[in-house]
Design an enzyme around this catalytic site. Structure first.
Site, PDB file in Angstrom:
ATOM      1  N   ASP A 197      10.998  14.515  -6.992  1.00  0.00           N
ATOM      2  CA  ASP A 197      11.290  15.096  -5.675  1.00  0.00           C
ATOM      3  C   ASP A 197      12.645  14.499  -5.298  1.00  0.00           C
ATOM      4  OD1 ASP A 197       9.772  16.726  -3.398  1.00  0.00           O
ATOM      5  OD2 ASP A 197      10.792  15.099  -2.368  1.00  0.00           O
ATOM      6  N   LYS A 227       1.080  13.394  -3.202  1.00  0.00           N
ATOM      7  CA  LYS A 227       2.515  13.104  -3.075  1.00  0.00           C
ATOM      8  C   LYS A 227       2.658  11.591  -3.086  1.00  0.00           C
ATOM      9  CE  LYS A 227       6.483  15.184  -2.618  1.00  0.00           C
ATOM     10  NZ  LYS A 227       6.865  16.542  -3.065  1.00  0.00           N
TER      11      LYS A 227
HETATM   12  O1  2IT Z   1       7.543  19.486  -3.630  1.00  0.00           O
HETATM   13  C1  2IT Z   1       7.205  19.798  -4.791  1.00  0.00           C
HETATM   14  O2  2IT Z   1       6.438  20.742  -5.034  1.00  0.00           O
HETATM   15  C2  2IT Z   1       7.727  18.981  -5.896  1.00  0.00           C
HETATM   16  N1  2IT Z   1       8.487  18.050  -5.630  1.00  0.00           N
HETATM   17  C3  2IT Z   1       7.323  19.246  -7.309  1.00  0.00           C
HETATM   18  C4  2IT Z   1       5.967  18.712  -7.583  1.00  0.00           C
HETATM   19  C5  2IT Z   1       5.525  18.788  -9.020  1.00  0.00           C
HETATM   20  O3  2IT Z   1       4.460  18.225  -9.281  1.00  0.00           O
HETATM   21  O4  2IT Z   1       6.204  19.379  -9.857  1.00  0.00           O
END
Ligand code: 2IT
Length: 447
Positions: free
Chosen positions: A166, A126
């Site tokens: 996100d 993340k």
């Molecule tokens: O919290 C999540 O799973 C997302 N924001 C999407 C992450 C992604 O790599 O598509």
């Protein structure tokens, strides 16, 4: 708790004194996986839990950019690469003023289980920044994204770590981030980021994926109780990308989302957020950068309740789609008092642990790690399409999303039953997600 788990938890607490969100999710997961840890003494021998709770690496960097007046601003950027045992790191980027390393760590930890549940080959990460996109011009957003990527590019790649969006990072930001990556590396590494626009390698259904996936999962839950979504009322918090997808799919299936919310308060629309006009207006509200729910009530003439959350509204199904810990004990008690039967988490960790335990005693609870996994699952399908340099049809992607969500539900139900929890989707999601990662970690040795 078993002695090994207690020792690891104590170590994690000692090592993370200023990361309460991260500790919250670790404690929640540990409660679920205890029976399987008891059954597998090799987890202790190979320090699986210790390694599961310490990120592979975490980077923090300065992001410097100039606003339209030429004034220089400094923000902090992060990328936490948590677990790389089942695939390249994968996870979104969040731009919001309250982003800290703690936020990144809790989200990346949750991503480990979520990504594993999808069955796709994706590890967990993340990233993001404490940059506040509110009220920024398009050019300011572009300069910020370029400055952010000028640091981030050296840590990512299609086989290394693949960011996505996100909160605060939508298709516009993904475009600017991708453009800068391509400029710096001078290569067309299309699979380096997901959530791209359709004209340059995006996947159909990716914008809707988290919301649609949540409803596909919900349908499985309802099926178990001999119900379906038709004519049900749903309370949703937030009005971002995930809330939008939820409204759209619920409307398609004959149900009604009757609330949306923002930091300013909530809208109550008894007719439902069901027409194309209302649903597309949510997108306009997000694009405006105003972060204001009242705009919806003003436009469609429904009730707006300032400075309040949606959970006092009587509905059949509650689906928090906004922020972490938006539901504490007070909100959980309101939800239960209103006779809500299904509490379906959609935002990442929307519920405090105390409230979650309380809700589990009174309603059917589904955990966000499983429910919102459709977003990252379609990101993984976007990576596949990029590697083939070929795009699938909407129908094909949507069918795959449906299958993946059904499978996540099924493996969660089975895992909970096998571990002696009965019908417990929270425990089952954690266990099923954990087992695949633990297996891969042991297979790859002490690394
Ligand atoms: O919290 C999540 O799973 C997302 N924001 C999407 C992450 C992604 O790599 O598509």
């Amino acid at each position: 708790m078993n002695a090994y788990m207690q020792r690891v938890l104590d170590e994690v607490k000692a090592r993370n004194p200023s990361e309460p969100l991260f500790l919250q999710t670790v404690e929640e997961v540990f409660k679920s996986i205890e029976p399987v840890v008891e059954k597998h003494p090799e987890y202790e021998k190979y320090a699986v839990l210790e390694r599961l709770c310490e990120p592979d690496r975490q980077v923090a960097f300065r992001v410097v950019w100039t606003d339209d007046e030429g004034k220089t601003h400094i923000n902090r950027g992060f990328r936490v690469q948590f677990n790389g045992s089942i695939g390249p790191y994968k996870g979104g980027l969040r731009f919001a003023p309250n982003v800290t390393l703690d936020t990144m760590k809790f989200l990346a930890f949750e991503q480990t289980f979520k990504n594993s549940l999808t069955g796709m080959p994706i590890g967990s990460s993340k990233g993001g920044s404490d940059f506040d996109p509110r009220g920024k011009s398009d050019m300011e957003i572009m300069r910020f994204c370029q400055a952010f990527m000028t640091e981030l590019w050296r840590y990512i790649g299609p086989d290394v770590d693949v960011p996505a969006g996100d909160i605060g990072v939508g298709s516009r930001e993904i475009g600017y981030l991708y453009g800068q990556y391509k400029r710096i590396k001078a290569v067309w590494e299309n699979g380096v980021i997901t959530g791209k626009g359709l004209s340059y390698g995006g996947s159909l259904v990716r914008p809707e994926a988290a919301g649609y996936g949540a409803i596909y999962y919900l349908c499985e839950v309802l099926k178990r109780f001999g119900e379906d979504i038709k004519d049900k009322t749903v309370a949703v918090s937030g009005f971002g990308n995930v809330a939008w997808g939820v409204c759209k799919k619920v409307a398609q299936m004959g149900g009604k989302v009757v609330t949306i919310s923002g930091p300013d308060g909530y809208c109550y629309d008894p007719d439902g957020v069901v027409t194309d006009e209302k649903i597309s207006y949510l997108l306009k509200m997000r694009e405006s950068g105003r972060d204001r729910a009242q705009d919806y009530a003003d436009k469609f003439g429904c009730e707006f309740v300032p400075k309040s959350k949606v959970w006092g509204v009587k509905v059949d199904i509650a689906m928090p789609c906004a922020y972490q810990n938006e539901i504490g004990m007070a909100e959980a008690q309101q939800i239960v008092a209103n006779g809500v039967k299904y509490y379906i988490e959609v935002a990442n960790m929307p519920t405090t642990n105390e409230a979650l335990n309380y809700l589990k005693e009174h309603c059917v609870v589904a955990p966000s790690k499983a429910v919102n996994a459709g977003g990252v699952a379609i990101s993984a399908l976007e990576m596949i399409q990029n590697s083939m340099r070929y795009n699938w049809t909407e129908e094909k992607v949507d069918n795959k999303l449906h299958q993946i969500m059904t499978s996540i539900y099924d493996v969660s139900v089975d895992a909970a039953e096998q571990a002696g929890f009965g019908y417990d989707l929270v425990a089952g999601g954690n266990i099923a997600g954990f087992l695949r990662v633990a297996d891969a970690m042991i297979a790859q040795g002490i690394v």
